[in-house]
Design an enzyme around this catalytic site. Sequence first.
Site, PDB file in Angstrom:
ATOM      1  N   ASN A 235     -15.043  34.354 -13.487  1.00 60.61           N
ATOM      2  CA  ASN A 235     -15.342  32.919 -13.564  1.00 60.61           C
ATOM      3  C   ASN A 235     -16.788  32.778 -14.009  1.00 60.61           C
ATOM      4  O   ASN A 235     -17.706  33.058 -13.233  1.00 60.61           O
ATOM      5  CB  ASN A 235     -15.114  32.296 -12.179  1.00 60.61           C
ATOM      6  CG  ASN A 235     -15.534  30.834 -12.126  1.00 60.61           C
ATOM      7  OD1 ASN A 235     -15.833  30.225 -13.157  1.00 60.61           O
ATOM      8  ND2 ASN A 235     -15.572  30.267 -10.929  1.00 60.61           N
TER       9      ASN A 235
ATOM     10  N   LYS B 295     -18.332  30.123 -14.654  1.00 63.34           N
ATOM     11  CA  LYS B 295     -18.949  28.877 -14.169  1.00 63.34           C
ATOM     12  C   LYS B 295     -19.687  28.194 -15.337  1.00 63.34           C
ATOM     13  O   LYS B 295     -19.204  28.238 -16.464  1.00 63.34           O
ATOM     14  CB  LYS B 295     -19.846  29.164 -12.960  1.00 63.34           C
ATOM     15  CG  LYS B 295     -19.081  29.977 -11.889  1.00 63.34           C
ATOM     16  CD  LYS B 295     -19.798  30.112 -10.584  1.00 63.34           C
ATOM     17  CE  LYS B 295     -18.941  30.936  -9.619  1.00 63.34           C
ATOM     18  NZ  LYS B 295     -19.490  30.999  -8.279  1.00 63.34           N
TER      19      LYS B 295
ATOM     20  N   HIS C 130     -11.632  25.293  -6.885  1.00 62.22           N
ATOM     21  CA  HIS C 130     -12.838  26.079  -6.594  1.00 62.22           C
ATOM     22  C   HIS C 130     -13.757  25.277  -5.672  1.00 62.22           C
ATOM     23  O   HIS C 130     -13.903  24.068  -5.828  1.00 62.22           O
ATOM     24  CB  HIS C 130     -13.569  26.453  -7.885  1.00 62.22           C
ATOM     25  CG  HIS C 130     -14.584  27.523  -7.653  1.00 62.22           C
ATOM     26  ND1 HIS C 130     -15.803  27.262  -7.085  1.00 62.22           N
ATOM     27  CD2 HIS C 130     -14.538  28.864  -7.856  1.00 62.22           C
ATOM     28  CE1 HIS C 130     -16.479  28.403  -6.963  1.00 62.22           C
ATOM     29  NE2 HIS C 130     -15.727  29.391  -7.432  1.00 62.22           N
TER      30      HIS C 130
ATOM     31  N   GLU D 281     -16.828  24.973  -5.587  1.00 63.82           N
ATOM     32  CA  GLU D 281     -17.898  24.230  -6.281  1.00 63.82           C
ATOM     33  C   GLU D 281     -17.374  22.907  -6.832  1.00 63.82           C
ATOM     34  O   GLU D 281     -18.115  21.917  -6.886  1.00 63.82           O
ATOM     35  CB  GLU D 281     -18.510  25.116  -7.374  1.00 63.82           C
ATOM     36  CG  GLU D 281     -19.376  26.217  -6.744  1.00 63.82           C
ATOM     37  CD  GLU D 281     -19.508  27.481  -7.568  1.00 63.82           C
ATOM     38  OE1 GLU D 281     -19.139  27.482  -8.753  1.00 63.82           O
ATOM     39  OE2 GLU D 281     -19.988  28.490  -7.012  1.00 63.82           O
TER      40      GLU D 281
ATOM     41  N   GLU E  23     -11.763  32.678  -1.336  1.00 67.67           N
ATOM     42  CA  GLU E  23     -13.202  32.728  -1.604  1.00 67.67           C
ATOM     43  C   GLU E  23     -13.955  32.071  -0.447  1.00 67.67           C
ATOM     44  O   GLU E  23     -14.129  30.837  -0.435  1.00 67.67           O
ATOM     45  CB  GLU E  23     -13.532  31.975  -2.895  1.00 67.67           C
ATOM     46  CG  GLU E  23     -12.896  32.572  -4.131  1.00 67.67           C
ATOM     47  CD  GLU E  23     -13.719  32.309  -5.383  1.00 67.67           C
ATOM     48  OE1 GLU E  23     -13.924  33.267  -6.143  1.00 67.67           O
ATOM     49  OE2 GLU E  23     -14.187  31.171  -5.595  1.00 67.67           O
TER      50      GLU E  23
ATOM     51  N   GLY F 225     -21.912  33.681  -4.431  1.00 64.58           N
ATOM     52  CA  GLY F 225     -23.244  33.632  -5.031  1.00 64.58           C
ATOM     53  C   GLY F 225     -24.363  33.926  -4.059  1.00 64.58           C
ATOM     54  O   GLY F 225     -25.527  33.679  -4.362  1.00 64.58           O
TER      55      GLY F 225
ATOM     56  N   SER G 225     -19.213  37.391  -4.168  1.00 64.47           N
ATOM     57  CA  SER G 225     -20.175  38.491  -4.290  1.00 64.47           C
ATOM     58  C   SER G 225     -19.513  39.844  -4.535  1.00 64.47           C
ATOM     59  O   SER G 225     -20.010  40.875  -4.075  1.00 64.47           O
ATOM     60  CB  SER G 225     -21.098  38.542  -3.064  1.00 64.47           C
ATOM     61  OG  SER G 225     -21.849  37.344  -2.982  1.00 64.47           O
TER      62      SER G 225
HETATM   63  P1  13P Z   1     -19.906  35.246  -7.150  1.00 68.41           P
HETATM   64  O1  13P Z   1     -19.085  36.467  -7.541  1.00 68.41           O
HETATM   65  O2  13P Z   1     -21.044  34.976  -8.070  1.00 68.41           O
HETATM   66  O3  13P Z   1     -20.251  35.282  -5.701  1.00 68.41           O
HETATM   67  O4  13P Z   1     -18.917  33.985  -7.346  1.00 68.41           O
HETATM   68  C1  13P Z   1     -17.650  34.038  -6.800  1.00 68.41           C
HETATM   69  C2  13P Z   1     -16.879  32.885  -7.298  1.00 68.41           C
HETATM   70  O5  13P Z   1     -17.111  31.752  -6.932  1.00 68.41           O
HETATM   71  C3  13P Z   1     -15.825  33.137  -8.303  1.00 68.41           C
HETATM   72  O6  13P Z   1     -15.050  32.013  -8.514  1.00 68.41           O
END
Ligand code: 13P
Length: 239
Positions: A9, A11, A91, A93, A161, A167, A199
């Site tokens: 992803n 983002k 997600h 976010e 997640e 992150g 992560s």
């Molecule tokens: P990270 O791998 O940067 O922690 O992000 C995970 C994530 O949100 C994937 O959708």
Amino acid sequence: MPRKIAAGNWKMNGTLEALSEAAGIAAAADDVETVLCPPATLIAPLASAAQGTPLRIGGQSCHPTAAGAHTGDISAEMLVDAGAAYVITGHSERRTDHGETDADVRAQTEAAWRAGLVAILCIGETLAEREAGETLAVLNTQLDGSLPDGATAANTVIAYEPVWAIGTGKVATPAQVAEVHDALRARLGPEMSLLYGGSVKAGNAAEIFALENVDGGLVGGASLKAADFVPIVAALAAS
Ligand code: 13P
């Protein structure tokens, strides 16, 4: 057996320059289903660059309706038109930045199916919820509200997640991941692919992918560079 899937992803990261990273990832995508979900601006160029390779492309969200007066939104049909085969729904976010609710996520997932996309539906608890001992209850409530009837291993992938692990560099422990994934397997049946996200890096991927009910990963930061993501894909292939 559930399908093994390594999904990246990106983002809100990446410009046309990033196509070279995707080429490196496509070259390694042979052994397990490998998916990149770039920002919307890169879906068509990336899909076209990935043609003839096993790399699959996904969107990061979609609007529930096929077309209309929704400024700034993209429909599942448009993602298909641009060359996507997957879309991430729910997600954390999106839930935080755009106030998306479980009902929104359900509608988006139904839209994904309508267009012929596989939905990668994300669920996850916050740190406060985990510390209150509510993790499994929170995840079950999210699934009750966001997973439409008719979900199958062919049209849906679930990504666990934990919000506190995204992150942050704080990866959930194998025991924490196993507890959740075992519960998801019991609820969702033997065939659905269950991904862990939060992560994931080359250094911890093998340990996570070795868990019985983890079928792959949804990777953020470590999917942006082929040098970081290819070892993760390899760890999944070897698991
Ligand atoms: P990270 O791998 O940067 O922690 O992000 C995970 C994530 O949100 C994937 O959708």
